[in-house]
Design a protein around this motif. Structure first.
Motif, PDB file in Angstrom:
ATOM      1  N   LYS A  66       0.871  -1.103   0.004  1.00  0.00           N
ATOM      2  CA  LYS A  66      -0.103   0.190  -0.142  1.00  0.00           C
ATOM      3  C   LYS A  66       0.869   1.342   0.091  1.00  0.00           C
ATOM      4  CE  LYS A  66      -3.354  -2.524   2.836  1.00  0.00           C
ATOM      5  NZ  LYS A  66      -3.993  -2.601   4.175  1.00  0.00           N
ATOM      6  N   GLU A  67       0.436   2.329  -0.814  1.00  0.00           N
ATOM      7  CA  GLU A  67       1.295   3.452  -0.878  1.00  0.00           C
ATOM      8  C   GLU A  67       1.392   4.137   0.392  1.00  0.00           C
ATOM      9  OE1 GLU A  67       0.770   6.453  -3.956  1.00  0.00           O
ATOM     10  OE2 GLU A  67      -0.222   4.748  -5.271  1.00  0.00           O
ATOM     11  N   GLU A  68       0.443   3.983   1.335  1.00  0.00           N
ATOM     12  CA  GLU A  68       0.562   4.695   2.507  1.00  0.00           C
ATOM     13  C   GLU A  68       1.369   4.152   3.705  1.00  0.00           C
ATOM     14  OE1 GLU A  68      -3.358   2.292   2.829  1.00  0.00           O
ATOM     15  OE2 GLU A  68      -2.365   3.510   1.359  1.00  0.00           O
ATOM     16  N   LEU A  69       1.826   3.039   3.203  1.00  0.00           N
ATOM     17  CA  LEU A  69       2.809   1.891   4.158  1.00  0.00           C
ATOM     18  C   LEU A  69       4.150   1.838   3.224  1.00  0.00           C
ATOM     19  CD1 LEU A  69       0.113  -0.738   5.361  1.00  0.00           C
ATOM     20  CD2 LEU A  69       1.124   1.542   6.465  1.00  0.00           C
ATOM     21  N   THR A  70       4.856   2.818   3.118  1.00  0.00           N
ATOM     22  CA  THR A  70       5.857   3.092   2.370  1.00  0.00           C
ATOM     23  C   THR A  70       7.310   3.052   3.180  1.00  0.00           C
ATOM     24  OG1 THR A  70       4.753   3.897   0.505  1.00  0.00           O
ATOM     25  CG2 THR A  70       7.299   4.357   0.633  1.00  0.00           C
ATOM     26  N   VAL A  71       8.484   2.486   2.719  1.00  0.00           N
ATOM     27  CA  VAL A  71       9.646   2.839   3.189  1.00  0.00           C
ATOM     28  C   VAL A  71      10.500   3.003   2.059  1.00  0.00           C
ATOM     29  CG1 VAL A  71      11.767   1.733   4.424  1.00  0.00           C
ATOM     30  CG2 VAL A  71       9.339   1.365   5.235  1.00  0.00           C
ATOM     31  N   ASP A  72      11.289   4.201   2.164  1.00  0.00           N
ATOM     32  CA  ASP A  72      12.374   4.519   1.181  1.00  0.00           C
ATOM     33  C   ASP A  72      13.594   3.954   1.524  1.00  0.00           C
ATOM     34  OD1 ASP A  72      11.084   7.659   0.736  1.00  0.00           O
ATOM     35  OD2 ASP A  72      10.609   6.093  -0.427  1.00  0.00           O
ATOM     36  N   THR A  73      14.299   3.116   0.369  1.00  0.00           N
ATOM     37  CA  THR A  73      15.548   2.260   0.791  1.00  0.00           C
ATOM     38  C   THR A  73      16.369   2.148  -0.374  1.00  0.00           C
ATOM     39  OG1 THR A  73      16.501   0.324   1.824  1.00  0.00           O
ATOM     40  CG2 THR A  73      14.579  -0.033   0.628  1.00  0.00           C
ATOM     41  N   HIS A  74      17.735   2.749  -0.335  1.00  0.00           N
ATOM     42  CA  HIS A  74      18.572   2.741  -1.387  1.00  0.00           C
ATOM     43  C   HIS A  74      17.958   3.280  -2.669  1.00  0.00           C
ATOM     44  CE1 HIS A  74      20.903   0.557   1.710  1.00  0.00           C
ATOM     45  NE2 HIS A  74      20.138  -0.574   1.533  1.00  0.00           N
ATOM     46  N   GLY A  75      17.387   4.421  -2.710  1.00  0.00           N
ATOM     47  CA  GLY A  75      16.782   4.961  -3.896  1.00  0.00           C
ATOM     48  C   GLY A  75      15.416   4.145  -4.432  1.00  0.00           C
ATOM     49  N   TYR A  76      14.808   3.193  -3.725  1.00  0.00           N
ATOM     50  CA  TYR A  76      13.732   2.477  -4.073  1.00  0.00           C
ATOM     51  C   TYR A  76      12.407   2.882  -3.050  1.00  0.00           C
ATOM     52  CZ  TYR A  76      16.319  -0.141  -7.761  1.00  0.00           C
ATOM     53  OH  TYR A  76      16.963  -0.439  -8.552  1.00  0.00           O
ATOM     54  N   GLU A  77      11.267   2.864  -3.630  1.00  0.00           N
ATOM     55  CA  GLU A  77      10.031   3.145  -2.656  1.00  0.00           C
ATOM     56  C   GLU A  77       9.392   1.609  -2.543  1.00  0.00           C
ATOM     57  OE1 GLU A  77       6.027   5.136  -3.702  1.00  0.00           O
ATOM     58  OE2 GLU A  77       7.516   6.833  -3.381  1.00  0.00           O
ATOM     59  N   ALA A  78       9.539   1.106  -1.287  1.00  0.00           N
ATOM     60  CA  ALA A  78       9.039  -0.196  -0.937  1.00  0.00           C
ATOM     61  C   ALA A  78       7.652   0.062  -0.376  1.00  0.00           C
ATOM     62  CB  ALA A  78       9.931  -0.919  -0.130  1.00  0.00           C
ATOM     63  N   HIS A  79       6.574  -0.515  -1.130  1.00  0.00           N
ATOM     64  CA  HIS A  79       5.191  -0.540  -0.548  1.00  0.00           C
ATOM     65  C   HIS A  79       5.204  -1.796   0.256  1.00  0.00           C
ATOM     66  CE1 HIS A  79       3.734   2.363  -3.701  1.00  0.00           C
ATOM     67  NE2 HIS A  79       4.946   2.876  -3.121  1.00  0.00           N
ATOM     68  N   LEU A  80       4.603  -1.739   1.533  1.00  0.00           N
ATOM     69  CA  LEU A  80       4.595  -2.753   2.632  1.00  0.00           C
ATOM     70  C   LEU A  80       3.030  -2.955   2.612  1.00  0.00           C
ATOM     71  CD1 LEU A  80       7.257  -4.028   3.288  1.00  0.00           C
ATOM     72  CD2 LEU A  80       7.437  -1.457   3.315  1.00  0.00           C
ATOM     73  N   CYS A  81       2.347  -4.310   3.065  1.00  0.00           N
ATOM     74  CA  CYS A  81       0.892  -4.370   3.373  1.00  0.00           C
ATOM     75  C   CYS A  81       0.409  -4.027   4.593  1.00  0.00           C
ATOM     76  CB  CYS A  81       0.837  -5.914   2.749  1.00  0.00           C
ATOM     77  SG  CYS A  81       1.332  -6.963   3.852  1.00  0.00           S
ATOM     78  N   SER A  82       1.106  -3.826   5.493  1.00  0.00           N
ATOM     79  CA  SER A  82       0.912  -3.789   6.796  1.00  0.00           C
ATOM     80  C   SER A  82       1.635  -2.793   7.693  1.00  0.00           C
ATOM     81  CB  SER A  82       0.425  -4.981   7.580  1.00  0.00           C
ATOM     82  OG  SER A  82       1.635  -5.702   8.013  1.00  0.00           O
TER      83      SER A  82
END
Length: 109
Positions: A66-82
């Motif tokens: 989900k876009e609202e559960l995002t972590v930026d890491t090493h130039g990538y935006e990772a969307h997580l589910c919870s």
């Protein structure tokens, strides 16, 4: 102040700090080549190389993030589910990335 009042004040502070916090960022100063390759492979799973990983890394890239559960890491935006997956990924992104096999994409028939 008695202990009961102190506990209530602490709980209220923790709740208010946790709400509407911005996306978390992990340190990119010591990123390995293997980590970058795995991020690039995960990014390509949706057919686009846009530095957005739409599947939850913690759930082995099997669940939609989900876009609202995002972590930026090493130039990538990772969307997580919870929120628990987001917190786990934010705390140990490199370990999660290293231990997650990248699913093979199905070639069109």
């Amino acid at each position: 102040m008695n202990i009961h009042a102190l506990l209530i004040a602490t709980a209220a502070l923790l709740i208010s700090v946790g709400c509407n916090r911005p996306a978390e960022t992990t340190d990119s100063s010591t990123v390995s080549e293997q980590t970058l390759v795995k991020l690039q492979q995960a990014d390509a799973l949706d057919g686009q190389e846009d530095h957005v990983i739409g599947k939850c890394y913690v759930c082995s890239l099997g669940m939609d993030g989900k876009e609202e559960l995002t972590v930026d890491t090493h130039g990538y935006e990772a969307h997580l589910c919870s929120s628990s997956c987001r917190d786990h990924f934010a705390a140990s992104a490199d370990e999660v990335i290293a231990s997650t096999p990248i699913p093979q994409t199905q070639s069109p028939e």
